[in-house]
Scaffold this motif. Structure first.
Motif, PDB file in Angstrom:
ATOM      1  N   GLN A 196       4.454   1.028   3.015  1.00 12.78           N
ATOM      2  CA  GLN A 196       5.043   2.111   2.224  1.00 12.78           C
ATOM      3  C   GLN A 196       5.406   1.618   0.823  1.00 12.78           C
ATOM      4  O   GLN A 196       5.575   2.404  -0.097  1.00 12.78           O
ATOM      5  CB  GLN A 196       6.327   2.639   2.885  1.00 12.78           C
ATOM      6  N   GLY A 197       5.562   0.307   0.692  1.00  9.30           N
ATOM      7  CA  GLY A 197       5.992  -0.260  -0.586  1.00  9.30           C
ATOM      8  C   GLY A 197       4.845  -0.662  -1.488  1.00  9.30           C
ATOM      9  O   GLY A 197       5.064  -1.223  -2.554  1.00  9.30           O
ATOM     10  N   ARG A 198       3.595  -0.357  -1.087  1.00  5.99           N
ATOM     11  CA  ARG A 198       2.464  -0.672  -1.963  1.00  5.99           C
ATOM     12  C   ARG A 198       2.542   0.210  -3.202  1.00  5.99           C
ATOM     13  O   ARG A 198       2.976   1.351  -3.137  1.00  5.99           O
ATOM     14  CB  ARG A 198       1.146  -0.446  -1.235  1.00  5.99           C
ATOM     15  N   MET A 199       2.162  -0.356  -4.341  1.00  5.75           N
ATOM     16  CA  MET A 199       2.173   0.435  -5.573  1.00  5.75           C
ATOM     17  C   MET A 199       0.820   0.325  -6.240  1.00  5.75           C
ATOM     18  O   MET A 199       0.236  -0.760  -6.303  1.00  5.75           O
ATOM     19  CB  MET A 199       3.278  -0.041  -6.517  1.00  5.75           C
ATOM     20  N   LEU A 200       0.322   1.462  -6.741  1.00  4.81           N
ATOM     21  CA  LEU A 200      -1.000   1.526  -7.374  1.00  4.81           C
ATOM     22  C   LEU A 200      -2.032   0.845  -6.478  1.00  4.81           C
ATOM     23  O   LEU A 200      -2.880   0.094  -6.937  1.00  4.81           O
ATOM     24  CB  LEU A 200      -0.969   0.884  -8.768  1.00  4.81           C
ATOM     25  N   GLU A 201      -1.885   1.097  -5.177  1.00  5.50           N
ATOM     26  CA  GLU A 201      -2.801   0.576  -4.156  1.00  5.50           C
ATOM     27  C   GLU A 201      -2.825  -0.941  -4.087  1.00  5.50           C
ATOM     28  O   GLU A 201      -3.796  -1.545  -3.630  1.00  5.50           O
ATOM     29  CB  GLU A 201      -4.225   1.133  -4.376  1.00  5.50           C
ATOM     30  N   LYS A 202      -1.768  -1.564  -4.542  1.00  8.28           N
ATOM     31  CA  LYS A 202      -1.685  -3.026  -4.476  1.00  8.28           C
ATOM     32  C   LYS A 202      -0.579  -3.436  -3.511  1.00  8.28           C
ATOM     33  O   LYS A 202       0.489  -2.828  -3.507  1.00  8.28           O
ATOM     34  CB  LYS A 202      -1.293  -3.580  -5.857  1.00  8.28           C
ATOM     35  N   ASP A 203      -0.846  -4.500  -2.755  1.00  6.82           N
ATOM     36  CA  ASP A 203       0.239  -5.145  -2.020  1.00  6.82           C
ATOM     37  C   ASP A 203       1.086  -5.894  -3.035  1.00  6.82           C
ATOM     38  O   ASP A 203       0.546  -6.478  -3.981  1.00  6.82           O
ATOM     39  CB  ASP A 203      -0.324  -6.164  -1.017  1.00  6.82           C
ATOM     40  N   ILE A 204       2.368  -5.881  -2.844  1.00  4.58           N
ATOM     41  CA  ILE A 204       3.241  -6.582  -3.791  1.00  4.58           C
ATOM     42  C   ILE A 204       3.988  -7.671  -3.040  1.00  4.58           C
ATOM     43  O   ILE A 204       4.629  -7.404  -2.022  1.00  4.58           O
ATOM     44  CB  ILE A 204       4.182  -5.580  -4.483  1.00  4.58           C
ATOM     45  N   GLY A 205       3.884  -8.890  -3.527  1.00  6.28           N
ATOM     46  CA  GLY A 205       4.366 -10.047  -2.768  1.00  6.28           C
ATOM     47  C   GLY A 205       5.787 -10.476  -3.068  1.00  6.28           C
ATOM     48  O   GLY A 205       6.226 -11.527  -2.606  1.00  6.28           O
ATOM     49  N   TRP A 206       6.502  -9.675  -3.838  1.00  6.64           N
ATOM     50  CA  TRP A 206       7.879 -10.043  -4.151  1.00  6.64           C
ATOM     51  C   TRP A 206       8.673  -8.793  -4.482  1.00  6.64           C
ATOM     52  O   TRP A 206       8.130  -7.679  -4.479  1.00  6.64           O
ATOM     53  CB  TRP A 206       7.918 -11.022  -5.336  1.00  6.64           C
ATOM     54  N   GLY A 207       9.921  -8.974  -4.756  1.00  6.46           N
ATOM     55  CA  GLY A 207      10.736  -7.872  -5.245  1.00  6.46           C
ATOM     56  C   GLY A 207      11.756  -8.468  -6.189  1.00  6.46           C
ATOM     57  O   GLY A 207      12.005  -9.674  -6.164  1.00  6.46           O
ATOM     58  N   ASP A 208      12.329  -7.649  -7.041  1.00  5.96           N
ATOM     59  CA  ASP A 208      13.450  -8.117  -7.862  1.00  5.96           C
ATOM     60  C   ASP A 208      14.653  -7.287  -7.424  1.00  5.96           C
ATOM     61  O   ASP A 208      15.026  -6.321  -8.074  1.00  5.96           O
ATOM     62  CB  ASP A 208      13.140  -7.946  -9.353  1.00  5.96           C
ATOM     63  N   THR A 209      15.210  -7.690  -6.291  1.00  6.52           N
ATOM     64  CA  THR A 209      16.301  -6.899  -5.724  1.00  6.52           C
ATOM     65  C   THR A 209      17.582  -7.191  -6.507  1.00  6.52           C
ATOM     66  O   THR A 209      17.912  -8.346  -6.764  1.00  6.52           O
ATOM     67  CB  THR A 209      16.517  -7.231  -4.240  1.00  6.52           C
ATOM     68  N   HIS A 210      18.261  -6.147  -6.903  1.00  2.00           N
ATOM     69  CA  HIS A 210      19.505  -6.315  -7.664  1.00  2.00           C
ATOM     70  C   HIS A 210      20.734  -5.799  -6.919  1.00  2.00           C
ATOM     71  O   HIS A 210      21.695  -6.535  -6.737  1.00  2.00           O
ATOM     72  CB  HIS A 210      19.403  -5.588  -9.016  1.00  2.00           C
ATOM     73  N   HIS A 211      20.682  -4.514  -6.536  1.00  2.00           N
ATOM     74  CA  HIS A 211      21.938  -3.886  -6.102  1.00  2.00           C
ATOM     75  C   HIS A 211      21.858  -3.309  -4.703  1.00  2.00           C
ATOM     76  O   HIS A 211      21.244  -2.269  -4.495  1.00  2.00           O
ATOM     77  CB  HIS A 211      22.324  -2.774  -7.080  1.00  2.00           C
TER      78      HIS A 211
END
Ligand code: CUK
Ligand code: CUA
Length: 653
Positions: free
Chosen positions: A117-132
């Motif tokens: 569900q967290g894929r963006m522009l059909e890309k897997d994303i291998g990290w996050g910049d979690t803040h809050h």
């Protein structure tokens, strides 16, 4: 200041320890123990303050911490859970990235689906910049049911269910290029708020930076949270278009300011940088004006406005309230705020807002009553270039207090105390937001970002503890190379003056914010409630294999394996398939004993699933590699744990 008093005499040690009730606690636990403690203190060169700190933070084996600190996991895209005051790390929850121990995103269909569900522009994303992280609230108080967290880099929100501390949902926001004023919840978790940061085009198309003012926009999304479902309902969510300023932190009103949300901004200059083209760099361009704009947003009214399709546009499948509608309907106002502000924090009673400017040494306290009156009287100094009415600064501000250099974020105590981080000064300022008086400053090490006080952003803060989430550690820890550990400094706020208690090195960076909740507000499950429980649906699965019901069924090229796990075997133990078969493995941990977790891993197939007592999971893969592949349990669950294995045999087709 930290006392540097060294102990010279064992006798002094005795006296201090006796003062802390040490001997009473020892309960006759052997002669000479007190003397030993004094000797240890002396040998280690511990000061009286050090002993006090140790006694305050030590949680004896078998005992529990009073609070849980729910912390951003920084770039890991995960969430860390610490006990307070021990600062023991209790759990790392996979949210935006796989978490191998929990088997999150490593074979189990359900967790894969969440990560997907967290894929963006059909890309897997291998990290996050979690803040809050944001705990769910009922009437402005943490209720211990859910936790939300943002990913700034890839505008997303994760939803964690605190019954099992697992991520259930990720929602993306295609309208934004990044978020920052996220995640924040409204007082009954009606909405999870997500403000943009760096402006972009809402429709995701390309636009030249020369057309910045025309084509670029900020936005704020109000994600509707369906508490019964435990999920964000994207179809009932809406976004409000905002000018292309860099929106920053947000907070929701409560009490008298219930129904409103507040978002800071910087770059009202609409600078676009471009050093290479001879333009001033971003940092200079965005700091040219003396004032930026606090965004004052009526979300309760906006929710009603968004229900009428005549008021909205559909952009990338989402409901957008255009800026002119927001203005016309009285959803959006601005108030000037001093130079490059950062945090906006609503006081526990909801009557005031504390705003701190990175480049302004003051905390500015806005009065909600004054703001409401100014809106009612149309007490505006004009509009911004997009037509948003600007409330007069003097008509909204109750007062200012000089705190020190680089004030960022504020948390609250139970008796009018405000704790504000001073980034440049490397200190915490304690002051009173009612009387606007400075109480005390405590140095921290170093360059503090957020603070997390016990229940410190709810309508009833506890006091007791404060965690300083420092940006730099420099010399606080053993060197582990040029990338230094991050430092959570625990501060005791229960007494007259603040006392620094403990340096907790965090091996994961950079965590920005955390929230501290009283542990007894949480009621997590110790095991899944029934055998065959699917954490994806939070209900018993009809498909879940039961003891005595294990089997392998072939249906064309699909092989269904119904497997159980129990100390110390899987059943079945042999899975024989042909190359190219699709294998669907349903596996249930049929145990109900607390902590009797089994792992299920298939070598070389990138599968590792964690099966907590009662849990069922489905693993689906194509048996594309020929050979012999042991599968085994990855938790040391019993004396014969190593024997808890079986074979997947894939023969050439
Ligand atoms: S921001 Cu990081 S220190 Cu993202 Cu809340 Cu202020
Ligand atoms: Cu089950 Cu090891």
């Amino acid at each position: 200041m930290i006392g540097k008093h060294r102990w010279k005499l064992g006798a002094t040690a005795f006296a201090v320890l006796a003062g802390f009730g040490y001997f009473a606690a020892c309960g006759g636990g052997g002669q000479g123990q007190g003397a030993d403690v004094g000797q240890i203190a002396q040998d280690r060169g511990l000061s009286q303050e050090d002993i006090a700190r140790a006694v305050k933070t030590y949680v004896p084996t078998g005992q529990m911490d009073e609070y849980l600190l729910m912390s951003s996991g920084g770039h890991s895209g995960q969430v860390m859970v610490f006990g307070v005051p021990s600062m023991r790390l209790l759990k790392v929850i996979g949210v935006f990235t796989p978490e191998p121990w929990q088997g999150y995103g490593l074979g189990a269909e359900e967790t894969h689906a969440v990560l997907d569900q967290g894929r963006m522009l059909e890309k897997d994303i291998g990290w996050g910049d979690t803040h809050h992280p944001a705990l769910s609230e009922t009437e402005g108080d943490y209720d211990g049911e859910y936790l939300f967290i943002n990913d700034k880099a890839n505008p997303r929100i994760g939803v964690i269910d605190l019954r099992d501390f697992e991520t259930k949902q990720i929602v993306t926001d295609p309208l934004l290029t990044s978020n920052h004023g996220a995640a924040f919840v409204t007082p009954n978790t009606e909405y999870v708020v997500e403000g943009s940061q760096y402006a972009g085009t809402l429709d995701g198309t390309h636009a030249s930076l020369d057309d910045y003012e025309e084509r670029y926009r900020g936005a704020v999304t109000f994600f509707k949270f369906d508490r019964d479902a435990g999920r964000i309902d994207v179809d009932r969510s809406f976004t409000i278009e905002l000018p292309p300023y860099a929106q920053d932190l947000s907070d929701a009103g409560k009490g008298p300011s219930h129904g409103w949300a507040f978002i800071n901004s910087f770059n009202t200059e609409m600078a676009t940088g471009g050093i290479g083209k001879g333009n001033p760099p971003f940092e200079a361009g965005t700091a040219a004006n003396d004032m930026d704009y606090l965004h004052v947003i009526n979300w309760e009214k906006a929710a009603k406005v968004a229900e009428n399709p005549e008021n909205t546009r559909t952009v990338q499948g989402r409901t957008l309230i255009p800026i002119d509608v927001a203005i016309e309907q009285g959803l959006l106002y601005f108030i000037p705020e001093p130079k490059s502000p950062h945090g906006v924090d609503v006081t526990p009673d909801g009557s005031k807002l504390v705003i701190s400017g990175k480049l302004d040494p003051h905390a500015t306290v806005y009065s909600w009553e004054m703001i409401e009156e100014a809106i009612a009287n149309e007490d505006f100094s004009g509009t911004d270039p997009y037509g948003v009415p600007i409330i007069n600064f003097d008509s909204a501000v109750e007062g200012q207090l000089e705190l020190g250099l680089g004030p960022l974020h504020t948390q609250f105590g139970p008796n009018g105390e405000a704790y504000t981080s001073l980034f440049i000064e490397s200190a915490v300022a304690k002051w009173n937001y009612e009387t606007l008086e400075m109480i005390e400053k405590l140095p921290v090490h170093y360059n503090v970002g957020h603070l997390a006080a016990a229940e410190g952003d709810t309508r009833s803060p506890d006091g007791n503890y404060l965690v300083s989430l420092n940006k730099w550690a420099i010399d606080r820890f053993q060197s582990v190379g040029p990338l230094h550990p991050q430092n959570f400094q625990l501060i005791d706020t229960s007494g007259e003056s603040m006392q620094l208690l403990y340096d907790a090195a965090i091996g994961i960076g950079e965590p920005h914010y955390a929230q501290m909740i009283k542990a007894d507000k949480l009621s997590p499950w110790n095991t899944y409630p029934e055998v065959g429980f699917d954490p994806g649906t939070m209900a018993v699965s009809e498909e879940a294999p039961r003891a005595g019901d294990e089997r392998i069924e072939r249906d064309g090229n699909t092989v269904h394996v119904y497997m159980t796990a129990v100390r110390s075997h899987f059943n079945p133990e042999h899975i024989e398939v042909n190359q190219g078969d699709e294998v669907v493995l349903h596996v249930t941990n049929v145990e109900q004993a607390r902590d009797a977790t089994h792992g299920f891993a298939i070598n070389k197939y990138n599968v590792n699933v964690s099966l907590e007592p009662g849990e069922t999971q489905t693993v689906r893969f194509t048996a594309d590699r020929v050979g012999t592949f042991p599968f085994y349990c990855t938790e040391f669950c019993s004396a014969l744990h190593l024997e808890m294995m079986g074979y997947l045999l894939v023969q050439p087709s």
